[in-house]
Enzyme design. Structure first.
Site, PDB file in Angstrom:
ATOM      1  N   ASN A   9       0.868  -1.182   0.000  1.00 61.39           N
ATOM      2  CA  ASN A   9       0.000   0.000   0.000  1.00 61.39           C
ATOM      3  C   ASN A   9       0.901   1.226   0.000  1.00 61.39           C
ATOM      4  O   ASN A   9       1.518   1.531   1.012  1.00 61.39           O
ATOM      5  CB  ASN A   9      -0.899  -0.042   1.244  1.00 61.39           C
ATOM      6  CG  ASN A   9      -1.742   1.214   1.400  1.00 61.39           C
ATOM      7  OD1 ASN A   9      -1.793   2.049   0.499  1.00 61.39           O
ATOM      8  ND2 ASN A   9      -2.398   1.336   2.552  1.00 61.39           N
ATOM      9  N   TRP A  10       0.969   1.867  -1.154  1.00 64.49           N
ATOM     10  CA  TRP A  10       1.895   3.002  -1.278  1.00 64.49           C
ATOM     11  C   TRP A  10       1.348   4.267  -0.626  1.00 64.49           C
ATOM     12  O   TRP A  10       2.028   5.276  -0.545  1.00 64.49           O
ATOM     13  CB  TRP A  10       2.230   3.257  -2.761  1.00 64.49           C
ATOM     14  CG  TRP A  10       3.033   2.160  -3.398  1.00 64.49           C
ATOM     15  CD1 TRP A  10       3.514   1.021  -2.788  1.00 64.49           C
ATOM     16  CD2 TRP A  10       3.472   2.088  -4.755  1.00 64.49           C
ATOM     17  NE1 TRP A  10       4.211   0.262  -3.685  1.00 64.49           N
ATOM     18  CE2 TRP A  10       4.208   0.880  -4.906  1.00 64.49           C
ATOM     19  CE3 TRP A  10       3.312   2.918  -5.880  1.00 64.49           C
ATOM     20  CZ2 TRP A  10       4.774   0.493  -6.124  1.00 64.49           C
ATOM     21  CZ3 TRP A  10       3.884   2.536  -7.096  1.00 64.49           C
ATOM     22  CH2 TRP A  10       4.601   1.338  -7.210  1.00 64.49           C
ATOM     23  N   LYS A  11       0.080   4.234  -0.223  1.00 67.83           N
ATOM     24  CA  LYS A  11      -0.565   5.413   0.409  1.00 67.83           C
ATOM     25  C   LYS A  11      -0.343   6.649  -0.473  1.00 67.83           C
ATOM     26  O   LYS A  11      -0.313   6.518  -1.694  1.00 67.83           O
ATOM     27  CB  LYS A  11      -0.054   5.576   1.849  1.00 67.83           C
ATOM     28  CG  LYS A  11      -0.232   4.289   2.669  1.00 67.83           C
ATOM     29  CD  LYS A  11      -0.010   4.465   4.145  1.00 67.83           C
ATOM     30  CE  LYS A  11      -0.184   3.115   4.847  1.00 67.83           C
ATOM     31  NZ  LYS A  11      -0.022   3.210   6.304  1.00 67.83           N
ATOM     32  N   HIS A  95      -9.437   1.093   5.107  1.00 71.09           N
ATOM     33  CA  HIS A  95      -8.156   1.272   5.794  1.00 71.09           C
ATOM     34  C   HIS A  95      -8.355   2.176   7.010  1.00 71.09           C
ATOM     35  O   HIS A  95      -9.166   3.100   6.977  1.00 71.09           O
ATOM     36  CB  HIS A  95      -7.126   1.884   4.828  1.00 71.09           C
ATOM     37  CG  HIS A  95      -5.740   1.827   5.376  1.00 71.09           C
ATOM     38  ND1 HIS A  95      -5.278   2.746   6.296  1.00 71.09           N
ATOM     39  CD2 HIS A  95      -4.736   0.944   5.182  1.00 71.09           C
ATOM     40  CE1 HIS A  95      -4.035   2.427   6.627  1.00 71.09           C
ATOM     41  NE2 HIS A  95      -3.677   1.333   5.968  1.00 71.09           N
ATOM     42  N   GLU A  97      -6.732   4.557   8.070  1.00 70.65           N
ATOM     43  CA  GLU A  97      -6.553   5.991   7.779  1.00 70.65           C
ATOM     44  C   GLU A  97      -7.818   6.573   7.161  1.00 70.65           C
ATOM     45  O   GLU A  97      -8.181   7.719   7.426  1.00 70.65           O
ATOM     46  CB  GLU A  97      -5.315   6.183   6.880  1.00 70.65           C
ATOM     47  CG  GLU A  97      -4.032   5.961   7.680  1.00 70.65           C
ATOM     48  CD  GLU A  97      -2.874   5.365   6.904  1.00 70.65           C
ATOM     49  OE1 GLU A  97      -2.888   5.393   5.653  1.00 70.65           O
ATOM     50  OE2 GLU A  97      -1.928   4.864   7.558  1.00 70.65           O
ATOM     51  N   GLU A 167      -5.046  -5.065  10.777  1.00 72.83           N
ATOM     52  CA  GLU A 167      -4.034  -4.017  10.958  1.00 72.83           C
ATOM     53  C   GLU A 167      -4.286  -3.301  12.286  1.00 72.83           C
ATOM     54  O   GLU A 167      -5.091  -2.357  12.334  1.00 72.83           O
ATOM     55  CB  GLU A 167      -4.104  -3.001   9.814  1.00 72.83           C
ATOM     56  CG  GLU A 167      -3.803  -3.560   8.445  1.00 72.83           C
ATOM     57  CD  GLU A 167      -3.249  -2.483   7.495  1.00 72.83           C
ATOM     58  OE1 GLU A 167      -2.178  -2.707   6.948  1.00 72.83           O
ATOM     59  OE2 GLU A 167      -3.887  -1.431   7.339  1.00 72.83           O
ATOM     60  N   GLY A 173       2.867   2.211  10.914  1.00 64.31           N
ATOM     61  CA  GLY A 173       3.811   3.313  10.772  1.00 64.31           C
ATOM     62  C   GLY A 173       4.557   3.655  12.050  1.00 64.31           C
ATOM     63  O   GLY A 173       5.193   4.700  12.146  1.00 64.31           O
ATOM     64  N   SER A 213       3.815  -2.209  10.326  1.00 60.91           N
ATOM     65  CA  SER A 213       5.274  -2.274  10.493  1.00 60.91           C
ATOM     66  C   SER A 213       5.871  -3.612  10.044  1.00 60.91           C
ATOM     67  O   SER A 213       6.793  -4.120  10.681  1.00 60.91           O
ATOM     68  CB  SER A 213       5.662  -1.945  11.940  1.00 60.91           C
ATOM     69  OG  SER A 213       5.261  -0.623  12.264  1.00 60.91           O
TER      70      SER A 213
HETATM   71  P1  13P Z   1       3.224   0.358   7.727  1.00 56.05           P
HETATM   72  O1  13P Z   1       3.725  -0.912   7.084  1.00 56.05           O
HETATM   73  O2  13P Z   1       3.932   1.584   7.241  1.00 56.05           O
HETATM   74  O3  13P Z   1       3.166   0.229   9.215  1.00 56.05           O
HETATM   75  O4  13P Z   1       1.704   0.541   7.224  1.00 56.05           O
HETATM   76  C1  13P Z   1       0.816  -0.508   7.346  1.00 56.05           C
HETATM   77  C2  13P Z   1      -0.399  -0.173   6.588  1.00 56.05           C
HETATM   78  O5  13P Z   1      -1.166   0.682   6.975  1.00 56.05           O
HETATM   79  C3  13P Z   1      -0.637  -0.878   5.316  1.00 56.05           C
HETATM   80  O6  13P Z   1      -1.923  -0.628   4.840  1.00 56.05           O
END
Ligand code: 13P
Length: 252
Positions: A9-11, A95, A97, A167, A173, A213
């Site tokens: 997931n490149w966000k 997600h 976020e 998650e 993160g 992470s």
């Molecule tokens: P990280 O791997 O940066 O912790 O992010 C996880 C995530 O939200 C994947 O969708």
């Protein structure tokens, strides 16, 4: 028996050119790859160009979100047909976020999930608890609520196509991965929820990813758990080499 699925997931990262470069880099490493499904989820602006790059390879394209209407006056949103047209086979829904920053509800997640299924895409449905919820012993209750509401009115033959991503919000993160035992406990609970809602076949078939992470150094231990079928990787998916290491270590 369940095919592993590793998704990046490149966000909100990478311009079109940066996305193309990453896609080319990954294609070199995974032009053919039989051991797992590899999915990359670039930002919307890069989808179509990345699709051109990976089209004839084993890497699949996913989007980070979608809207549940087919088309219309929904400024800023993106429809399932647009995603399919851009080459997407997967789409992330719910997600944390999206839930926490943009106010998405379990009801929204349910609508997105259903429209993705109706259009033949594989939804990656994200669920997970906050730190204070874990600390107060509410993790399983939160997961149950998100699952029950998110999967409402989804029939078994569709449910088994979904990928669920566990998650924990406190692990995203932060560099603080859930221990393999913590992740396994949550994944087992999710799988048992699927059995209660559907049946034993759905229990065995549904794929459940861990996210939060994930790095080349911790993926093998996570994948060694019985109910962990893959990973949804954020930060470590932005670098071609580290994502490639994760994929390789996941299937060792
Ligand atoms: P990280 O791997 O940066 O912790 O992010 C996880 C995530 O939200 C994947 O969708």
């Amino acid at each position: 028996m369940r095919r592993p699925v590793i998704a990046g997931n490149w966000k909100m990262h990478k311009t079109v050119q940066e996305s193309i470069n990453a896609a080319i880099g990954l294609k070199r490493k995974f032009y053919t790859f039989a051991e797992a499904d590899i999915v990359i989820c670039p930002p919307f602006t890069s989808l179509s160009k990345v699709s051109d790059q990976i089209m004839d390879s084993s890497i699949m394209l996913g989007a980070q979100d979608l809207y549940w209407e087919e088309e219309g006056a929904f400024t800023g949103e993106i429809s399932p047909n647009m995603l399919k047209d851009a080459g997407c086979r997967y789409v992330i829904v719910g997600h944390s976020e999206r839930r926490n920053i943009f106010g998405e509800t379990d009801d929204d997640v349910n609508k997105k999930l259903k429209v993705a299924l109706r259009h033949g895409m594989v939804p990656i449905m994200c669920i997970g608890e906050r730190l204070e919820e874990r600390d107060s012993g509410m993790t399983l209750e939160i997961l149950e609520k998100q699952l029950a509401r998110g999967l409402r009115d989804v029939a078994k033959d569709e449910a088994v196509r979904i990928v669920i991503a566990y998650e924990p919000i406190w692990a995203i993160g932060t560099g603080r991965t859930a221990t393999p035992q913590q992740a396994q406990e949550a994944h087992r609970f999710i799988r048992e929820f699927i059995e209660r809602s559907y049946d034993r076949e759905a229990f065995s078939k549904i794929r459940i990813q861990y996210g939060g992470s994930v790095k080349p150094e911790n993926i093998a231990q996570l994948m060694a758990q019985e109910d962990i079928d893959g990973a949804l990787v954020g930060g470590a998916s932005l670098d071609v080499n580290s994502f490639a290491e994760i994929v390789k270590n996941a299937v060792l």
